[in-house]
Design a protein around this motif. Sequence first.
Motif, PDB file in Angstrom:
ATOM      1  N   PRO A 257       0.847  -1.103  -0.171  1.00 58.98           N
ATOM      2  CA  PRO A 257      -0.155   0.064  -0.246  1.00 58.98           C
ATOM      3  C   PRO A 257       0.733   1.182  -0.138  1.00 58.98           C
ATOM      4  N   GLU A 258       2.124   1.460   0.460  1.00 59.69           N
ATOM      5  CA  GLU A 258       2.887   2.338   0.488  1.00 59.69           C
ATOM      6  C   GLU A 258       3.252   2.791  -1.076  1.00 59.69           C
ATOM      7  N   LEU A 259       3.130   1.981  -1.945  1.00 53.73           N
ATOM      8  CA  LEU A 259       3.387   2.292  -3.375  1.00 53.73           C
ATOM      9  C   LEU A 259       2.263   2.986  -4.040  1.00 53.73           C
ATOM     10  N   ILE A 260       1.153   3.022  -3.466  1.00 51.42           N
ATOM     11  CA  ILE A 260       0.053   3.512  -4.194  1.00 51.42           C
ATOM     12  C   ILE A 260       0.136   4.944  -4.454  1.00 51.42           C
ATOM     13  N   PRO A 261       0.532   5.853  -3.530  1.00 49.38           N
ATOM     14  CA  PRO A 261       0.620   7.214  -4.006  1.00 49.38           C
ATOM     15  C   PRO A 261       1.868   7.287  -5.266  1.00 49.38           C
ATOM     16  N   LEU A 262       2.781   6.567  -5.149  1.00 48.61           N
ATOM     17  CA  LEU A 262       3.935   6.687  -6.180  1.00 48.61           C
ATOM     18  C   LEU A 262       3.425   6.239  -7.496  1.00 48.61           C
ATOM     19  N   TYR A 263       2.277   5.046  -7.361  1.00 48.28           N
ATOM     20  CA  TYR A 263       1.553   4.625  -8.673  1.00 48.28           C
ATOM     21  C   TYR A 263       0.882   5.681  -9.185  1.00 48.28           C
ATOM     22  N   GLU A 264       0.080   6.256  -8.298  1.00 45.43           N
ATOM     23  CA  GLU A 264      -0.890   7.344  -8.816  1.00 45.43           C
ATOM     24  C   GLU A 264      -0.154   8.701  -9.466  1.00 45.43           C
ATOM     25  N   VAL A 265       0.757   8.846  -8.824  1.00 46.42           N
ATOM     26  CA  VAL A 265       1.557  10.178  -9.505  1.00 46.42           C
ATOM     27  C   VAL A 265       2.082   9.840 -10.926  1.00 46.42           C
ATOM     28  N   SER A 266       2.579   8.645 -10.814  1.00 48.43           N
ATOM     29  CA  SER A 266       3.219   8.268 -12.231  1.00 48.43           C
ATOM     30  C   SER A 266       2.217   7.996 -13.201  1.00 48.43           C
ATOM     31  N   ALA A 267       1.040   7.510 -13.071  1.00 48.71           N
ATOM     32  CA  ALA A 267       0.108   7.161 -13.864  1.00 48.71           C
ATOM     33  C   ALA A 267      -0.499   8.660 -14.449  1.00 48.71           C
ATOM     34  N   ALA A 268      -0.869   9.629 -13.323  1.00 50.69           N
ATOM     35  CA  ALA A 268      -1.093  11.110 -13.892  1.00 50.69           C
ATOM     36  C   ALA A 268      -0.305  11.711 -14.659  1.00 50.69           C
ATOM     37  N   VAL A 269       1.041  11.632 -14.299  1.00 53.77           N
ATOM     38  CA  VAL A 269       2.132  12.117 -15.425  1.00 53.77           C
ATOM     39  C   VAL A 269       1.956  11.295 -16.776  1.00 53.77           C
ATOM     40  N   GLN A 270       1.657  10.240 -16.687  1.00 48.86           N
ATOM     41  CA  GLN A 270       1.509   9.489 -18.022  1.00 48.86           C
ATOM     42  C   GLN A 270       0.467   9.663 -18.776  1.00 48.86           C
TER      43      GLN A 270
END
Length: 296
Positions: A257-270
Amino acid sequence: MNAKTGKRSGTTRGRGATKTDRGEIAIFIYGGGKVGRGLQRALRAVGQPSTLRPARQGLPRRRIDADLVIVALRDRDLAACAEALRERGLVGHRRCAVVHCAGALGPEALAAVRSAQVAVAQMHPMISFASPAVTPGLLRGQLHVDGDPYAVRLCRALGKRLGMTPRTIPGLDRVAYHAAAGIVANGAAALAAGGVGLLERAGVTRETAAAMLGPLLRTVADNVEALGLPGALTGPVRRGDAAGIARHLETLRRLAPELIPLYEVSAAVQLPLARTLGEAPAEAFDAVEAALKRAP
């Protein structure tokens, strides 16, 4: 002597050439950390000798007889080093260039040592130096050079000899430039750390996980260089696969779950890149955006 022309071959210097064109430059590197040692090994690999002195030994007592002095220290130590070089008379007895490798600082960081005999410059390789014992590949790397003409000329010639592309970008915002390099280099290392941890939780050993992700990162780098952006983008965001992204997020919620913010930010930039490519209908990208907003 050339038998046909009667001219000497290999001994005359063309207009605008420097000693580096013939491999005769004397180089002194001050600083034995990751950048200093990496540069020395890279220079040795192309047949260019250099002298390296670790900073822990302090500046030498005798004058430095070099055409190019590379100060490979932390940003905060550059100005003090320049002052010490001047005050101790270690340079200036002959024409030379003193340059630093910091990305966020311009040539003025070394202004204290500048004189009629000493030119200064910034020589920043946009390369990831991660270990004093491992030399990164410099071939096709970018080298930002800025400063006094003589120093710039030496740095550009040296960069070309190392297989790099020297650039001088007028009006460059160096802090933004350095932050961009940090986002990519350090961000990629952080992403890889997250990926390794997730692969471990998926049942892969840590050593195998690193072996899997290293080549993946290299191919991303190759794609960015060859295709640019948005062309280098791959994956579910590019395809507009909202269901796949939802499955990713659900698995992350369960395993990391600690990686969810990272995944979200990355996907938002993509997402804007994927919309530009347009390989899926607009509503598919809208669904991707909605899936990200629903993320836990």
